[in-house]
Design an enzyme around this catalytic site. Sequence first.
Site: not given
Length: 467
Positions: A11-13, A277, A91-92, A228
Amino acid sequence: MKIQSICCIGAGYVGGPTMAVIAKKCPDIKVTVVDLNEARIAAWNDEDVSKIPVYEPGLSDVVAEARGRNLFFSTDVDKAIDEAEMIFISVNTPTKTYGEGKGQAADLKWIELCARQIARVAKGDKIVVEKSTLPVRTASTLKDILENTGNGMNFQILSNPEFLAEGTAVEDLMAPDRVLIGGDQTEEGLKAIDALVNVYARWVPKERILTTNVWSSELSKLTANAFLAQRVSSINSLSELCEHTEADVNEVSRAIGTDSRIGPKFLKASVGFGGSCFQKDILNLVYISRSYGLNEVADYWEQVIIMNDYQKKRFSNKIIKNLYNTVSGKKIAFLGWAFKKDTNDTRESAAIYVADHLLNEQSKVSVYDPKVTEQQIYSDLDYLGSRAPEENKDSLLVVDDPYEVCKGAHAVAVLTEWDEFKTYDWQKIYDNMLKPAHVFDGRNIMDKKALRDIGFKVHAIGTADDN
Ligand code: NAD
Ligand code: UGA
């Protein structure tokens, strides 16, 4: 196949906003977002919707609309897995901090735990969707775990990487440039792809939903972030040349960005890119390339990170050099701590590294950020481990007023491009600072002429310094 229940682990970003938008757009699908972190889930469930744990413009409205209707946040991971036909793993996947691949490879321990939990709990066939950013070929690991530790159920694994940027997450999710879905090119795999296409097709035009094989999808996510970030490092490399030649990097960006083959986006020179990231994904790409023996490929991408580290250091050195080569005992005021505007996320923010460098030179740093908490700022610094937490508390002060933060400072450094910084009464700030008063604009957002007219010495990225 029409999906009726979705579960998202994490439930993160990414998990929070993506699922909130799916729930908003598909009121007939039950969406449950689960996390091990009880405090985070409690915050997502807070009655006061302004207290949800991720700050993103527009997100609290989306959550307010769908929460309790078809959007649920819970810590009961097993139950949510059991009930869902489709399970997103969000998840991370941070850079490993130990063992083989330390400092470069992605740490997949949380991904593996999810796979083992899904395998243990699942009592029916499931579609498992990789939403986290993963090294290419992770789907085969997931498949192996699911097939070898499960209860004989069938699992289809899809890769559906997320391309949202923080600060514009809701916009990006509502109208994405594209949605990417990779899956096995078998009959079952194509059916699973189709099921997920049908979820997005409720609001994303079909021609923007790209389908590929799993490996292309996994690798495209790393590639997009690498391209990017490469643009930012490319323009940042030239910003230094501009400072020596009186060319103006903003003018160079505009001049090259009007070439339709180059395009205008991601050409803003800055103190360096941050965020959770870019760095981790490029390091991962470097690690994967080296693991296949592709050293030239690895070296090529590693340079993007080397340039970014150099840019952060160069900005700190610019401050020191212009304050007569010493900042010992001098107060430097930071406007901004988040890694970009419109987010409360500080992961890998350039501000952390600039502060650390200045504190090593015995500077006194004071910080104001409109959305980042004091606790987060100290925790970012403590995590670096350069100083004891008590020492960080002594030498860095967090202030909740932008005018107060600048009072008695030798210099103001703009570290985040928050719009509100441009609207301040800069005459008032100048009057309360020590003279000569300097502004170091790490984001190139300030009106240099207006600041000079007040009396500031202005130093920006990519233009010659005021002396
Ligand atoms: P995050 O750290 O904000 O959230 C991850 C959540 O997963 C945490 O709350 C954690 O408690 C939870 N978690 C970990 N293991 C768990 C388990 N076994 N069971 C239940 N919950 C568990 O991370 P994030 O920023 O949302 O990123 C998630 C993934 O998405 C990463 O792979 C990242 O690279 C990718 N991504 C992030 C962004 C971004 O803008 N942040 C954009 C695109 C992709
Ligand atoms: C980035 C990508 O833009 C998303 O597509 C991707 O999904 C996400 O990473 C991810 O995988 O996590 P994000 O890091 O949230 O999104 O934000 P960006 O807008 O990309 O900015 C990253 C950093 O680059 C920021 O520190 C920003 O200030 C900096 N930047 C960006 C520049 O310095 N100059 C620019 O021209 C653009």
